[in-house]
Design a protein around this motif. Structure first.
Motif, PDB file in Angstrom:
ATOM      1  N   ARG A 281    -102.112 -31.367  47.357  1.00 28.02           N
ATOM      2  CA  ARG A 281    -100.788 -30.812  47.644  1.00 28.02           C
ATOM      3  C   ARG A 281    -100.227 -30.013  46.474  1.00 28.02           C
ATOM      4  N   ILE A 282    -100.612 -30.383  45.253  1.00 28.19           N
ATOM      5  CA  ILE A 282    -100.094 -29.676  44.079  1.00 28.19           C
ATOM      6  C   ILE A 282    -100.963 -28.486  43.706  1.00 28.19           C
ATOM      7  N   ARG A 283    -102.161 -28.376  44.321  1.00 23.86           N
ATOM      8  CA  ARG A 283    -103.097 -27.312  43.958  1.00 23.86           C
ATOM      9  C   ARG A 283    -102.480 -25.907  44.110  1.00 23.86           C
ATOM     10  N   PRO A 284    -101.846 -25.542  45.241  1.00 19.21           N
ATOM     11  CA  PRO A 284    -101.294 -24.177  45.343  1.00 19.21           C
ATOM     12  C   PRO A 284    -100.291 -23.866  44.244  1.00 19.21           C
ATOM     13  N   ALA A 285     -99.444 -24.837  43.914  1.00 16.35           N
ATOM     14  CA  ALA A 285     -98.451 -24.604  42.869  1.00 16.35           C
ATOM     15  C   ALA A 285     -99.120 -24.379  41.521  1.00 16.35           C
ATOM     16  N   LEU A 286    -100.165 -25.140  41.229  1.00 19.66           N
ATOM     17  CA  LEU A 286    -100.863 -24.973  39.952  1.00 19.66           C
ATOM     18  C   LEU A 286    -101.586 -23.630  39.886  1.00 19.66           C
ATOM     19  N   LEU A 287    -102.116 -23.171  41.010  1.00 22.75           N
ATOM     20  CA  LEU A 287    -102.760 -21.855  41.025  1.00 22.75           C
ATOM     21  C   LEU A 287    -101.734 -20.754  40.773  1.00 22.75           C
ATOM     22  N   VAL A 288    -100.520 -20.940  41.303  1.00 20.05           N
ATOM     23  CA  VAL A 288     -99.455 -19.966  41.039  1.00 20.05           C
ATOM     24  C   VAL A 288     -99.119 -19.947  39.553  1.00 20.05           C
ATOM     25  N   LEU A 289     -99.010 -21.133  38.935  1.00 21.97           N
ATOM     26  CA  LEU A 289     -98.713 -21.189  37.500  1.00 21.97           C
ATOM     27  C   LEU A 289     -99.839 -20.575  36.679  1.00 21.97           C
ATOM     28  N   THR A 290    -101.079 -20.794  37.104  1.00 22.03           N
ATOM     29  CA  THR A 290    -102.212 -20.191  36.401  1.00 22.03           C
ATOM     30  C   THR A 290    -102.135 -18.667  36.464  1.00 22.03           C
ATOM     31  N   PHE A 291    -101.828 -18.155  37.638  1.00 19.79           N
ATOM     32  CA  PHE A 291    -101.652 -16.707  37.789  1.00 19.79           C
ATOM     33  C   PHE A 291    -100.506 -16.219  36.901  1.00 19.79           C
ATOM     34  N   ALA A 292     -99.422 -16.989  36.842  1.00 19.02           N
ATOM     35  CA  ALA A 292     -98.251 -16.575  36.069  1.00 19.02           C
ATOM     36  C   ALA A 292     -98.573 -16.472  34.584  1.00 19.02           C
ATOM     37  N   VAL A 293     -99.291 -17.469  34.039  1.00 15.99           N
ATOM     38  CA  VAL A 293     -99.599 -17.387  32.609  1.00 15.99           C
ATOM     39  C   VAL A 293    -100.581 -16.259  32.335  1.00 15.99           C
ATOM     40  N   GLY A 294    -101.446 -15.960  33.304  1.00  9.41           N
ATOM     41  CA  GLY A 294    -102.322 -14.810  33.144  1.00  9.41           C
ATOM     42  C   GLY A 294    -101.532 -13.518  33.052  1.00  9.41           C
ATOM     43  N   VAL A 295    -100.518 -13.389  33.894  1.00  8.99           N
ATOM     44  CA  VAL A 295     -99.658 -12.199  33.850  1.00  8.99           C
ATOM     45  C   VAL A 295     -98.901 -12.138  32.529  1.00  8.99           C
ATOM     46  N   VAL A 296     -98.404 -13.291  32.074  1.00 12.80           N
ATOM     47  CA  VAL A 296     -97.695 -13.327  30.789  1.00 12.80           C
ATOM     48  C   VAL A 296     -98.593 -12.853  29.663  1.00 12.80           C
ATOM     49  N   MET A 297     -99.843 -13.289  29.668  1.00 11.66           N
ATOM     50  CA  MET A 297    -100.758 -12.867  28.604  1.00 11.66           C
ATOM     51  C   MET A 297    -101.062 -11.373  28.688  1.00 11.66           C
ATOM     52  N   LEU A 298    -101.123 -10.822  29.883  1.00 12.56           N
ATOM     53  CA  LEU A 298    -101.306  -9.368  30.007  1.00 12.56           C
ATOM     54  C   LEU A 298    -100.105  -8.626  29.434  1.00 12.56           C
ATOM     55  N   ILE A 299     -98.905  -9.158  29.670  1.00 17.05           N
ATOM     56  CA  ILE A 299     -97.705  -8.536  29.104  1.00 17.05           C
ATOM     57  C   ILE A 299     -97.725  -8.643  27.583  1.00 17.05           C
ATOM     58  N   VAL A 300     -98.162  -9.799  27.070  1.00 16.00           N
ATOM     59  CA  VAL A 300     -98.291  -9.971  25.621  1.00 16.00           C
ATOM     60  C   VAL A 300     -99.242  -8.916  25.056  1.00 16.00           C
ATOM     61  N   CYS A 301    -100.381  -8.736  25.723  1.00 17.87           N
ATOM     62  CA  CYS A 301    -101.355  -7.747  25.256  1.00 17.87           C
ATOM     63  C   CYS A 301    -100.773  -6.338  25.282  1.00 17.87           C
ATOM     64  N   ALA A 302    -100.095  -5.988  26.364  1.00 17.25           N
ATOM     65  CA  ALA A 302     -99.506  -4.649  26.463  1.00 17.25           C
ATOM     66  C   ALA A 302     -98.450  -4.443  25.382  1.00 17.25           C
ATOM     67  N   ASN A 303     -97.657  -5.466  25.132  1.00 17.70           N
ATOM     68  CA  ASN A 303     -96.595  -5.356  24.136  1.00 17.70           C
ATOM     69  C   ASN A 303     -97.171  -5.150  22.743  1.00 17.70           C
ATOM     70  N   LEU A 304     -98.161  -5.966  22.406  1.00 20.82           N
ATOM     71  CA  LEU A 304     -98.730  -5.853  21.073  1.00 20.82           C
ATOM     72  C   LEU A 304     -99.578  -4.594  20.921  1.00 20.82           C
ATOM     73  N   SER A 305    -100.195  -4.133  22.003  1.00 20.78           N
ATOM     74  CA  SER A 305    -100.901  -2.849  21.946  1.00 20.78           C
ATOM     75  C   SER A 305     -99.937  -1.735  21.577  1.00 20.78           C
ATOM     76  N   ASN A 306     -98.743  -1.788  22.163  1.00 18.05           N
ATOM     77  CA  ASN A 306     -97.719  -0.792  21.831  1.00 18.05           C
ATOM     78  C   ASN A 306     -97.330  -0.866  20.367  1.00 18.05           C
ATOM     79  N   LEU A 307     -97.150  -2.072  19.868  1.00 19.80           N
ATOM     80  CA  LEU A 307     -96.782  -2.224  18.464  1.00 19.80           C
ATOM     81  C   LEU A 307     -97.887  -1.701  17.546  1.00 19.80           C
ATOM     82  N   LEU A 308     -99.131  -2.023  17.885  1.00 20.48           N
ATOM     83  CA  LEU A 308    -100.242  -1.558  17.048  1.00 20.48           C
ATOM     84  C   LEU A 308    -100.414  -0.045  17.127  1.00 20.48           C
ATOM     85  N   LEU A 309    -100.159   0.527  18.300  1.00 20.05           N
ATOM     86  CA  LEU A 309    -100.224   1.986  18.414  1.00 20.05           C
ATOM     87  C   LEU A 309     -99.184   2.651  17.511  1.00 20.05           C
TER      88      LEU A 309
END
Length: 812
Positions: A281-309
Motif C-alpha cells: 500500500r505504501i509502494r506508490p507513495a514511495l515511488l513518487v518520493l523517489t521520483f521527486a528526489v530525482g527531480v530535485v537532484m536534476l534541479i541541483v545539477c542544473a543550478n550548479l551547472s549555471n554557477l560553474l558556467l
C-alpha cells in the motif's frame, strides 16, 4: 602548469586535486554555496533511499522471506471478514500440497490489553497471542530462554509469556535472570519463557505504528474455533512452489472445506506474498518520493551547472593563459570535471550527516503508521549511495562547463574582444536552457505536491461522524473482582458516575472499541428477511454505554440514545447508523424494527455514520449494543468530553477513579485527535516530504533565475549605460529585463505543465476528493512560479536601472 604528459595517472589526478582545492579556497563563497546545495540534495535523496531500501528493496527480516505468504479470508475492509476460523487453519495444514507449514496469530489483540502489576508503577502493555509454531516458521529464535511448549499452547495450559527486547531493557534493566520469573499480568501469575531479540518487531511488520511488548501462546482448539474468524494466517511455501500455483490450490481447498463444513463461517481464501502485504500500500507513495528526489537532484545539477558556467566565464583569461602555456583542451575539460566532482563529493559528506539525522528522526517517529519504519537506519549502503550520487552529480553538473571551455586566443581575451562573441552567446543560451529546465522540473514538483496537499486537506475535511476535539479516552477494564454481569454493570455505573462528577468533564461514556482502531463485524439480519448467497448483512459492532454518543459527538438522527435503563432486566435494544437503516429497511423508519445481533433486538435509535476504518473509507454498516445487556467485549475504554487540558484531565480522572481503579496507569490517556492523526500519518508523511522537495526546488529555481539574469546584467553593463545615456528610462530597463525573465519562466512552465499532466495521471491512486486535472492546482502552479520569477528578475533589474552611465562608459 602547462601539461601533464609524462606524469602517471595518479600524479596527474593529485595535481588536478591540488589545483582544484587552491582555486576553490580562493573562491570560498562559491564553494560553500555549491557544497551546501549538493549536500542538501544528496542528504534528502539518501534519506528517501534509506526508506525505499528498507521498505521495498531489502527482504523482510525473516528466514527465506521470499517463501512467506499472507493468507486472508474475504477481500473486505473489516477485520472479521479478513480473518479465518481456527479449524480452517488446521485443515489447511493437513490437506495442502503447497506449504511446508502454516501459522497464525490472534488478530483481535487490543492496545494495552495487559496490565503489568507487581513491583513499580502499573503499566498497560500490548500483547499478541500466537500459535506454537509462529516464531519457528518465521525463523526467529529468542535471545534468552525458549519458545512456547506444546503444553503451554493448549486450552487452559500453563500461562507463559515472551518479552519483547524493548520491554526487557526498559522495565527489567536487561536482567538475564528474568527467564523463569513469574510476573503478574492482568492479576494472574505468568511465567517468563524468554526474551525476543532486538531485531524482531512484530508491530513494525504486521501492525505499523503499534508496539508489542508481550507474546502469549494461542491454543488452536475447539474453544477458540467457536470464537469465529479470529486468525491472521501466514504460510511458508515449499521450495520451488510458485505463488500462483499455491493461490490456485488455496482457492480450491477453501471451496471444498466451506462445502464440507456448513457449520463454520465461509472461507474464500486469498493469498499474496508477505512482502506485498506489508509494503504494497505504501509502494506508490514511495515511488513518487523517489521520483521527486530525482527531480530535485536534476534541479541541483542544473543550478550548479549555471554557477560553474558563470565562474568559467570569469576565468577566461586564466584558461587562455594556460592554453598558451601548452595545456590541451582535453586537459582543461578534465580539470573542470575534477572541480565538479570534488564539489559534489564534499557535498556528499554533508549529505551523509544529514541523511543520518533524517533517518534517525524518521525511525523514532512513533505517530507514523508506516511498516518497517523503525528499521530505517544509516548503514553502509547510505555512504555508498551518497558516493555514487556525488560522482554522477559531479559529472552531470560539471559536464556543461567542461564542454564549454573557451578556446579564444590570449590576444583576444586580454583585449576583452570576446564580449558578444558567438561563444559568449552560446554560453548564454546554455544557461538560459538550464534555467528553463529548472523551472520545468519545479513545475512538476509543485503540481505533484499541490495535488497531494489538496487531497490531504480533503481527507482532513471529511465528516468523521464524531468530533475529536476536546475528547480523550483511557482504558478502564473491570478486573477479576467483577466476574459476574451484575458486578460489571455496578462497576460501569460507578465509573461513569465518578467521571461525570469530575470538574471539567462535560460527558462520559464507555465503549469496547474506538474509531480508526480495531474492528470486528457480526452478522446482523433483519427479522423476517431472507438474503441471497453473498448478500447476508454484516455490520461493525460496538458495545457502548449511555453517554457514549454525546462524549464522541456522534449525532442522534432518530429515536433515542442508549440508556442506563437498558439492563438485562429490560427488553434487548440496539442503535444503528444511517447506512444500516437504509440497507436493512430501505424507505422505512428503522426505529422500532427487529433485528438479530447478540440475540433478537429492537432498534431504538439511529445515529450518524462514523468512519471506523479510515478517513478515506465510507463507514459501512454499524451497530451499537448496550454494554449492560451484552457482555461480549474484551476491553473497555472510558471516553470523556472535557474543557480541561490533557495533562490536567489525566490527573483529575485518575484521582476520581482511584477508589475503584487503583492501578490506572497515568500514561494511558489518549486524545481522540491522536487517533485521527495516526490514521492519516502515512499520507501526511508523503505530503510533508514532497512539499519540502517542492519548496527546495522552488528556491533553487529562483536562485537559477537570479543568477542568469544577474550575469546577463553584468555582461550588458556597458550596453545599459549607453542606452541610459541616450535617454532610456530606469522603469523601461527594469520592465525589459523582467519580461526577459518571465519569458524564460513561461517556456519552463509550459514544458512543466505537459510533464505534470502525465505525472498527475500516475498519482491517481494517491488522490482523494481531487481529480488528476484539478484546475486549482494547475492554475496555482504558474501563478506561484510567475511571482517567484518576477521577484528573482526584479532584483538584478533594479540594480541595472541604477547603473551610472558615465561610470559604464568610462569602463568601456
Amino acid at each position: 602548469m602547462s601539461d601533464t604528459r609524462g606524469l602517471s595517472a595518479l600524479d596527474s589526478l593529485l595535481l588536478d586535486l591540488r589545483y582544484t582545492f587552491r582555486t576553490l579556497r580562493r573562491d570560498s563563497g562559491f564553494a560553500t554555496f555549491a557544497v551546501l546545495i549538493v549536500g542538501l540534495g544528496i542528504g534528502a535523496s539518501a534519506t528517501v533511499f534509506s526508506v525505499v531500501d528498507t521498505l521495498l528493496l531489502r527482504p523482510l527480516p525473516f528466514r527465506e522471506p521470499e517463501r512467506l505468504v499472507w493468507i486472508t479470508n474475504h477481500d473486505t475492509g473489516g477485520l472479521s471478514g479478513q480473518t479465518t476460523q481456527v479449524d480452517y487453519l488446521l485443515d489447511l495444514r493437513e490437506h495442502n500440497q503447497s506449504f511446508s507449514d502454516l501459522t497464525g496469530y490472534f488478530a483481535f489483540y487490543g492496545v494495552g490489553d495487559n496490565l503489568l502489576g507487581g513491583h513499580g508503577e502499573p503499566e498497560r502493555l500490548s500483547g499478541v497471542p500466537v500459535s506454537q509454531n509462529f516464531f519457528q516458521l518465521l525463523g526467529i529464535q529468542p535471545q534468552l530462554g525458549r519458545l512456547f511448549t506444546a503444553a503451554e499452547c493448549k486450552w487452559n495450559g500453563p500461562k507463559a509469556v515472551l518479552l519483547s527486547h524493548g520491554l526487557w531493557v526498559r522495565r527489567f534493566g536487561s536482567d538475564p535472570g528474568i527467564v523463569g520469573r513469574t510476573l503478574t499480568i492482568n492479576e494472574a501469575p505468568v511465567t517468563v519463557a524468554g526474551v525476543m531479540p532486538a531485531s524482531f518487531d512484530l508491530g513494525a511488520v504486521f501492525a505499523p505504528g503499534s508496539q508489542f511488548d508481550l507474546y502469549f501462546p494461542f491454543p488452536l482448539s475447539s474453544e477458540t474455533n467457536r470464537w469465529g474468524n479470529t486468525m491472521s494466517i501466514i504460510g511458508r511455501l515449499k521450495p520451488g512452489v510458485a505463488v500462483s500455483s499455491a493461490r490456485a490450490e488455496l482457492k480450491l481447498l477453501a471451496a471444498q472445506l466451506t462445502r464440507a463444513h456448513p457449520e463454520r463461517n465461509d472461507f474464500e481464501g486469498a493469498l499474496t506474498p508477505l512482502s506485498e502485504h506489508v509494503s504494497g500500500r505504501i509502494r506508490p507513495a514511495l515511488l513518487v518520493l523517489t521520483f521527486a528526489v530525482g527531480v530535485v537532484m536534476l534541479i541541483v545539477c542544473a543550478n550548479l551547472s549555471n554557477l560553474l558556467l558563470a565562474r568559467t566565464a570569469t576565468r577566461q583569461k586564466e584558461i587562455a593563459i594556460r592554453t598558451a602555456l601548452g595545456a590541451a583542451r582535453r586537459r582543461l575539460i578534465r580539470q573542470m570535471l575534477t572541480e565538479g566532482i570534488t564539489l559534489s563529493c564534499c557535498g556528499a559528506m554533508l549529505g551523509v550527516i544529514l541523511a543520518a539525522g533524517g533517518t534517525y528522526i524518521l525511525a523514532h517517529l512513533q505517530a507514523l503508521s508506516i511498516p518497517l519504519l523503525v528499521n530505517i537506519k544509516t548503514d553502509g549502503t547510505v555512504p555508498a549511495f551518497c558516493l555514487i550520487a556525488a560522482m554522477v552529480t559531479g559529472v552531470v553538473f560539471g559536464l556543461a562547463p567542461a564542454l564549454n571551455v573557451p578556446v579564444n586566443t590570449v590576444h583576444d581575451v586580454l583585449k576583452d574582444t570576446t564580449r558578444g562573441s558567438t561563444a559568449s552567446r552560446h554560453r548564454n543560451w546554455i544557461r538560459g536552457a538550464l534555467v528553463v529546465s529548472e523551472i520545468a522540473f519545479a513545475s512538476v514538483l509543485l503540481v505533484s505536491a499541490g495535488l497531494l496537499v489538496r487531497s490531504f486537506l480533503r481527507v482532513l475535511d471529511v465528516n468523521l461522524g464524531f468530533h475529536p476535539e476536546h475528547a480523550a479516552t483511557v482504558r478502564v477494564d473491570p478486573d477479576a473482582r467483577y466476574s459476574t454481569q451484575a458486578q460489571q454493570n455496578a462497576y460501569f455505573d460507578e465509573v461513569l458516575r465518578r467521571a461525570r462528577e469530575t470538574p471539567g468533564i462535560l460527558a462520559a461514556g464507555l465503549t469496547d472499541a474506538l474509531p480508526l482502531g480495531r474492528n470486528r463485524a457480526w452478522g446482523s439480519p433483519a427479522k423476517g428477511q431472507v438474503y441471497p448467497p453473498g448478500k447476508f448483512p454484516n455490520a461493525f459492532v460496538r458495545i457502548v454505554s449511555d453517554g457514549y454518543f454525546k462524549s464522541m459527538g456522534i449525532a442522534l438522527i432518530a429515536g433515542r440514545d442508549i440508556s442506563e435503563r437498558d439492563t438485562p432486566a429490560s427488553p434487548p435494544v440496539i442503535a444503528i447508523n444511517e447506512t444500516m437503516a437504509r440497507t436493512l429497511w430501505p424507505g422505512q423508519n428503522a426505529v422500532g424494527q427487529i433485528m438479530f445481533a447478540c440475540g433478537e433486538r429492537r432498534v431504538v435509535g439511529v445515529v450518524a455514520d462514523v468512519r471506523h476504518l479510515a478517513l478515506e473509507q465510507d463507514s459501512g454498516m454499524e451497530m451499537y449494543l448496550p454494554i449492560r445487556q451484552c457482555g461480549d467485549f474484551s476491553s473497555v475504554d472510558l471516553v470523556v468530553r472535557t474543557s480541561l487540558p490533557p495533562e490536567t484531565l489525566a490527573a483529575s480522572v485518575r484521582a476520581a477513579l482511584k477508589p475503584i481503579v487503583p492501578n490506572l496507569p497515568g500514561k494511558d490517556f489518549r486524545t481522540l485527535q491522536q487517533l485521527v492523526d495516526k490514521s492519516v500519518s502515512p499520507r501526511r508523511f508523503v505530503v510533508l516530504l514532497l512539499s519540502g522537495f517542492a519548496v527546495f526546488a522552488l528556491l533553487l529555481a529562483s536562485l537559477g533565475i537570479y543568477g542568469v539574469v544577474s550575469y546577463g546584467v553584468n555582461q550588458r553593463t556597458q550596453e545599459i549605460g549607453i542606452r541610459m545615456a541616450l535617454g532610456a528610462s530606469a522603469s523601461r530597463l527594469q520592465a525589459g529585463i523582467i519580461l526577459q525573465t518571465l519569458g524564460l519562466a513561461a517556456i519552463g512552465m509550459l514544458l512543466g505543465a505537459v510533464a505534470s499532466r502525465v505525472l498527475a495521471q500516475a498519482l491517481g491512486g494517491l488522490l482523494f476528493g481531487v481529480t488528476a486535472n484539478d484546475p486549482l492546482t494547475f492554475l496555482g502552479m504558474p501563478l506561484v512560479l510567475t511571482l517567484v520569477a518576477a521577484l528573482a528578475g526584479y532584483l538584478p533589474a533594479r540594480r541595472a536601472s541604477r547603473i551610472d552611465p558615465s561610470m559604464a562608459l568610462r569602463a568601456t
